[in-house]
Structures are given as structure tokens and as C-alpha cells.
Design a protein around this motif. Structure first.
Motif, PDB file in Angstrom:
ATOM      1  N   VAL A 231      18.000  48.583  67.974  1.00  0.00           N
ATOM      2  CA  VAL A 231      16.870  49.514  67.989  1.00  0.00           C
ATOM      3  C   VAL A 231      17.361  50.921  68.319  1.00  0.00           C
ATOM      4  O   VAL A 231      16.871  51.915  67.757  1.00  0.00           O
ATOM      5  N   GLU A 232      18.356  50.983  69.192  1.00  0.00           N
ATOM      6  CA  GLU A 232      18.884  52.298  69.560  1.00  0.00           C
ATOM      7  C   GLU A 232      19.495  53.001  68.348  1.00  0.00           C
ATOM      8  O   GLU A 232      19.289  54.214  68.151  1.00  0.00           O
ATOM      9  N   GLU A 233      20.238  52.268  67.526  1.00  0.00           N
ATOM     10  CA  GLU A 233      20.837  52.866  66.335  1.00  0.00           C
ATOM     11  C   GLU A 233      19.761  53.303  65.346  1.00  0.00           C
ATOM     12  O   GLU A 233      19.843  54.399  64.769  1.00  0.00           O
ATOM     13  N   LEU A 234      18.750  52.471  65.158  1.00  0.00           N
ATOM     14  CA  LEU A 234      17.676  52.816  64.234  1.00  0.00           C
ATOM     15  C   LEU A 234      16.886  54.009  64.748  1.00  0.00           C
ATOM     16  O   LEU A 234      16.506  54.893  63.960  1.00  0.00           O
ATOM     17  N   ALA A 235      16.652  54.047  66.047  1.00  0.00           N
ATOM     18  CA  ALA A 235      15.914  55.166  66.628  1.00  0.00           C
ATOM     19  C   ALA A 235      16.682  56.474  66.446  1.00  0.00           C
ATOM     20  O   ALA A 235      16.089  57.528  66.163  1.00  0.00           O
TER      21      ALA A 235
END
Length: 317
Positions: A231-235
Motif C-alpha cells: 500500500v505504501e508503494e501504491l500510495a
């Protein structure tokens, strides 16, 4: 013992679903050593009924037949999802269950059973298009929208159209054994048992987001289904904080990034299983599952059948 079978019809009956009952229980197959059923078609609304297909049926109105039937079957019908039903039919269905007879519905015929009250606190099935409406209209019943049929203590409900065959053969197998069920299936040129549930027949890709940041991430995720992402990468790709991105993603797609990714991987796996002869490991790798065991686990949870079972049903020949 399953011997006396009655199909009860209402105005607007669907001919195919009625035909399923006639085919399984109404034909004499004694030349193959199969049982012959005492089969009758009963009208609950007059001697002439208009079918959903536009032609009329001349049908007996001997409702007393329902009092002795071992099985009362209710095929689907036009407008069943919102109409009322004759009280005499509902009473006869309840009396049948009370005396130990079996009641079976095909597709929207389940609305007749639900109106009688016999499905209260029971599990049931119907066509996936009707499942939400059934649950809203009768909140006291437990609708299972991803199965082909449900047998709950002698009340059998089935999903759309051909799943009525599955339910009928299940009942024959239960009452008279696999040899009889297999023999009828062989004569009908249908599988005696189908794997999985309705989920494998429902084309339901998850909704696409409309906001630009999330839509851009969705597009990137589709092109990189074989990558493990956080999720951090997508965010970061959406130039948002992880919490804001997760909230916006849920708003736009109705699910989490992880569930969305799984769904897209399953959809791609379905396409590859249908259109290619790739090995299970190759399909799993291409769809982003890594290996066949992981794909089998997620595929079965999502569709209700195995990748091998899905390919047997849907692969291009």
C-alpha cells in the motif's frame, strides 16, 4: 422413496425450467433399468397458463395431487420476484415439508417457497441476479448467491436454468444412489455432477476508479499483476499518504488494494485457462500468483471451483 413427483405451475412459467423437471422425472427410461416416476404437472392458476415464452399450456388443476407427492417441484416463472402467490399453493408446500416430502425450486421458483415461510432460518440458492432482491424481500432467510444449489433438510433450491438439473440429479443421487443419477445424466448427455458454483459464471470485474490519481494506479497495477506491491508503494505513486490512499481506493473501487489485485489476477487466470493450453504453473506465474498451489487456493475461494475444473468447463476446444 422418491416415486410420486408433481411440478406445480403458475402463470408465466418458464418452459426451460419446467422442461428440466419433465426431462429428469417425466420420461420412461426403464429400458435402461432406471426407475419410472409417477410424474404430474399441476396448475395452481386455472387450466390454461401463459408461459414466459408466449405460448399457452393446458394443465390439470388437481391440486389434491400435491398432498401425496414425494417431491413437489416449482420451476421458475415470469414476475415471481415481486408477485403474490395463491394461498392454497403456499399451504400445500408447507404441509408437504411437515409430512416429510421434498420441495425443490428452480431459479426464481424460490420466491414461491420464500413466500410460504418454509425458508425462514434456512439456507437457499437462486440465480445470482435475484439473490440481492430475495435477501431484501425476505431478510429472515439465508441466501447463498455463489452456489449451484442448496439442500437444507429436504428443501432444495437451485440457481439459474441448468443448475436445476444439478439439483434434480443431486436429489436422485441422494434418494436412489449414484448409479441411477449417473444413468439419467448419461441419457440426458449432461455431467452427473458439476464442480464449483455460480461464481465461475458471473462476469464481475471490480469497478474502475474515476479519480485521476487512483485511476492511474489502477492502470499501473493492471500492467504489473505479477509484481508484489505494498500500500505504501501504491500510495507513493498516487502522491498520497498510505491512509488517504487506502480510503480513496476503497471509495473508488469498493474494496481494498489487496482484494482488487487478487480479483484482477483471478480474472486474468480465467482468461488464460479458457484461451491457452499453458500449464498451471505457467498460468499462475503469468497471472501473478507465483505458483500453481497459491493460484489454486485463491482461485477456488474466488470462483468456487479449481483452475482445473474451470478449464474443463470453459476452455476453448
Amino acid at each position: 422413496m422418491l416415486k410420486n413427483v408433481a411440478a406445480v405451475l403458475l402463470e408465466g412459467v418458464h418452459p426451460f425450467e419446467l422442461g428440466v423437471l419433465c426431462e429428469v422425472f417425466g420420461l420412461d427410461r426403464s429400458d435402461d433399468g432406471l426407475p419410472v416416476y409417477d410424474f404430474a404437472v399441476i396448475s395452481a392458476e386455472g387450466p390454461t397458463l401463459r408461459t414466459h415464452a408466449g405460448f399457452d399450456l393446458a394443465v390439470s388443476c388437481d391440486m389434491d395431487r400435491l398432498e401425496e407427492a414425494d417431491l413437489i417441484a416449482v420451476p421458475a416463472g415470469d414476475s415471481y420476484i415481486h408477485r403474490d402467490f395463491p394461498p392454497r399453493v403456499l399451504t400445500a408446500l408447507n404441509r408437504a415439508v411437515e409430512r416429510g416430502a421434498t420441495v425443490l425450486s428452480v431459479c426464481s421458483g424460490v420466491f414461491v417457497l420464500a413466500a410460504s415461510g418454509m425458508l425462514d432460518d434456512r439456507r437457499c440458492a437462486t440465480h445470482w441476479r435475484h439473490a440481492e432482491r430475495l435477501a431484501l424481500r425476505y431478510p429472515q432467510i439465508k441466501v447463498e448467491s455463489d452456489v449451484l444449489y442448496v439442500d437444507d433438510a429436504g428443501v432444495i433450491t437451485s440457481a439459474g436454468t441448468a443448475s436445476g438439473i444439478d439439483a434434480c440429479l443431486h436429489l436422485v443421487r441422494k434418494e436412489q444412489g449414484s448409479a441411477v443419477a449417473n444413468g439419467i445424466a448419461r441419457r440426458m448427455v449432461v455431467p452427473p455432477h458439476r464442480e464449483g458454483g455460480q461464481a465461475q459464471y458471473v462476469d464481475r470485474p471490480l469497478p474502475r476508479g474515476q479519480s485521476d490519481p487512483v485511476a492511474g494506479v489502477l492502470s499501473w497495477m493492471e500492467r504489473h499483476l505479477d509484481r508484489e506491491v505494498t500500500v505504501e508503494e501504491l500510495a507513493a505513486r498516487a502522491h498520497m499518504s498510505p491512509r488517504t490512499f487506502a480510503r480513496r481506493f476503497q471509495q473508488e473501487t469498493g474494496t481494498t488494494p489487496y482484494r482488487w489485485l487478487l480479483g484482477q489476477r483471478v480474472l486474468l487466470a480465467r482468461e488464460l485457462l479458457e484461451a491457452t493450453d499453458h500449464t498451471m504453473d505457467a498460468v499462475a506465474l503469468r497471472a501473478g500468483f507465483g505458483n500453481a498451489a497459491t493460484m489454486r487456493h485463491h482461485f477456488a475461494r474466488w470462483t468456487g471451483t479449481t483452475p482445473q475444473g474451470y478449464r474443463r468447463t470453459f476452455a476453448s476446444r
